[in-house]
Each structure stands twice: as C-alpha cells, then as structure tokens.
Design an enzyme around this catalytic site. Structure first.
Site, PDB file in Angstrom:
ATOM      1  CB  SER A 225       1.825  -9.901   5.852  1.00  0.00           C
ATOM      2  OG  SER A 225       2.045 -11.057   5.085  1.00  0.00           O
TER       3      SER A 225
ATOM      4  CG  HIS B 236      -1.329  -8.926   3.020  1.00  0.00           C
ATOM      5  ND1 HIS B 236      -1.774  -8.224   1.916  1.00  0.00           N
ATOM      6  CD2 HIS B 236      -0.242  -9.620   2.605  1.00  0.00           C
ATOM      7  CE1 HIS B 236      -0.983  -8.478   0.877  1.00  0.00           C
ATOM      8  NE2 HIS B 236      -0.045  -9.332   1.273  1.00  0.00           N
TER       9      HIS B 236
ATOM     10  CG  ASP C 166       1.571 -12.700   1.577  1.00  0.00           C
ATOM     11  OD1 ASP C 166       1.369 -11.900   0.642  1.00  0.00           O
ATOM     12  OD2 ASP C 166       1.942 -12.356   2.714  1.00  0.00           O
TER      13      ASP C 166
ATOM     14  CG  MET D 171       3.618 -17.220  -1.655  1.00  0.00           C
ATOM     15  SD  MET D 171       5.155 -17.116  -0.729  1.00  0.00           S
ATOM     16  CE  MET D 171       4.976 -15.492  -0.008  1.00  0.00           C
TER      17      MET D 171
ATOM     18  CG  HIS E 175      -0.210 -10.540  -2.399  1.00  0.00           C
ATOM     19  ND1 HIS E 175       0.994 -10.169  -1.835  1.00  0.00           N
ATOM     20  CD2 HIS E 175      -0.030 -10.478  -3.744  1.00  0.00           C
ATOM     21  CE1 HIS E 175       1.867  -9.906  -2.799  1.00  0.00           C
ATOM     22  NE2 HIS E 175       1.270 -10.097  -3.964  1.00  0.00           N
TER      23      HIS E 175
ATOM     24  CG  MET F 132       2.726 -13.356  -4.635  1.00  0.00           C
ATOM     25  SD  MET F 132       3.645 -13.188  -3.112  1.00  0.00           S
ATOM     26  CE  MET F 132       2.309 -13.376  -1.954  1.00  0.00           C
TER      27      MET F 132
ATOM     28  CG  MET G  60       5.114  -7.232  -4.990  1.00  0.00           C
ATOM     29  SD  MET G  60       4.453  -7.798  -3.405  1.00  0.00           S
ATOM     30  CE  MET G  60       5.934  -8.190  -2.468  1.00  0.00           C
TER      31      MET G  60
ATOM     32  CG  ASP H 263       3.099  -7.180   0.545  1.00  0.00           C
ATOM     33  OD1 ASP H 263       3.674  -7.350   1.629  1.00  0.00           O
ATOM     34  OD2 ASP H 263       2.508  -8.097  -0.075  1.00  0.00           O
TER      35      ASP H 263
END
Ligand code: DX5
Ligand code: ZN
Length: 216
Positions: free
Chosen positions: A8, A33, A35, A37, A66, A68, A137, A175
């Site tokens: 990640s 990966h 993320d 956000m 991913h 979020m 998660m 994750d």
C-alpha cells in the site's frame, strides 16, 4: 491459486516516489494498492488523479485502487483512465451499491466492495455473485500503521463460506495491520490478497518483506 501481495503506497516516502515504485516493480508484489481518501468518508486526505496519472507511466503491476470517498460514482471513469485495474468502493459510502458495481464493470475494471470493521459480511449476500473482490478492512480506514483487528479472521472465514455457498468467484482482500506475523493465519482463514503498507515501506528491506509475505 497462491495468495497475492499488494503493497500500500500510503506508507511510502512520497519524496522518493519513483524509487518506491521501482522497488515494487522489482519485488514479488502482485499489485500496487492505492488509497484514495477524501477527508469526508475518512478523516484523512491522501492523493488523487495527478499522482495516479504519473504512477501509471512507470508501474508494471496492476493498480488496485481503494476508494475511501463518498459518492464514488462521480469518478469511476476517471479512475479507470488513471490506470486502475481494480476499483473498490465502500459498502458504507454507496446508497445504490448494485448500480455502482455495474458502473465499475462498465469501465472495464474489476469491481470490489470494502467493508468497514463494524459491517457484517452477510450484507453482501444479494450481490456477492457480481463481485470480483471483497476488501475486509482490518483497521478503521484512514491511516496506515494501525493495530490489526482480530475479528477479521472470523469475518474472512464467514465471507469464504458466503462466496462458496453462492458459487461466486470474488477474491478476499484484507487491508490494515497486515504483517509477516499474521499473514499465514490470514491466508489460512481464506484471504487471497494481503495489503501491507507500514510493514513493507517501514521495513529496512522492503523487497525481503514482500518476499516473506508472499511465501508466508
Ligand atoms: C487504510 C488503508 C490501508 C493502509 C494500510 O485506510 O486502506 O491500505 O495503507 O496500512 P497498514 O498496512 O500500515 O495498516
Ligand atoms: Zn487500502
């Protein structure tokens, strides 16, 4: 199928992004990966399209994105264009989840749904057959380097049963707080994809750590 490892990038050194991605390219990592956000769905803001669009020019592994973020439908096409092979949205952020899954698939990306620690696996019963991936998660989303939540083992076993009962093909991804210490137990609990941020990028030898996660 042997399990996959997805470092990640959130825990990488962003001043040395090119070197960090080159390390991932040289390693046994299967996916990268990423993320995303928005500061609304989670109490943190990470990075967005300008960064992804540069990463995609040098990464040699599939980009596992991913999201979020609230209302992800607005950006699915743009994430696909920015290089996403897998797009995962949060169950808790989607009012019309079935529609969102269809929209991800229409972009040509694989479709994933993530569950926060408090969200039970059974809520996916009606859509499990349409999913390519379920991301459990194992910390509350928003930050790297948090403590692994132990109930994740049971959730993974429950999810595996749900997938098998429906003859579905979804991969199980975990994750948050994944380390060389809990990787084997997670794989034994049915996990197909191990995401690891801090344990990889905080390691003195990230390539060796990825190797250990891959051969746990
Ligand atoms: C957290 C992110 C994770 C994070 C994991 O919200 O979804 O991908 O980077 O970091 P570690 O492995 O350090 O818990
Ligand atoms: Zn993540």
């Amino acid at each position: 199928m042997s399990h996959l490892v997805a470092p990640s990038l959130l825990s990488a050194d962003f001043l040395r992004l090119e070197e960090e991605i080159s390390m991932v390219n040289r390693s046994e990592a299967d996916w990268l990966h990423l993320d995303i956000m928005d500061g609304v769905f989670v109490p943190n803001i990470s990075f967005g399209f300008p960064v992804l669009n540069r990463i995609r020019t040098i990464i040699e592994k599939p980009m596992d994105v991913h999201l979020m973020i609230v209302d992800p439908d607005r950006y699915l096409e743009q994430f696909r264009e920015a290089g996403a092979s897998v797009i995962t949205v949060h169950y808790e952020a989607c009012t019309h989840l079935h529609r969102t899954i269809q929209a991800i698939k229409q972009t040509g990306a694989k479709a994933g749904v993530s569950l926060n620690p408090h969200t039970p696996v059974i809520l996916l019963r009606e859509i499990i057959g349409t999913l390519d991936l379920v991301l459990l998660m194992s910390v509350n989303p928003g930050f790297g380097g948090q403590q692994f939540i132990e109930q994740t083992y049971r959730k993974s076993r429950e999810l595996k049963t749900l997938i098998l009962d429906h003859g579905a093909g979804a991969l199980i991804e975990v994750d948050g707080g994944v380390t060389q210490e809990n990787a084997r137990s997670l794989v034994d609990a049915g996990v197909d994809v191990l995401v690891a941020g801090n344990s990889v990028f905080g390691s003195p030898d990230p390539i060796a750590t990825i190797h250990q996660l891959k051969h746990c």
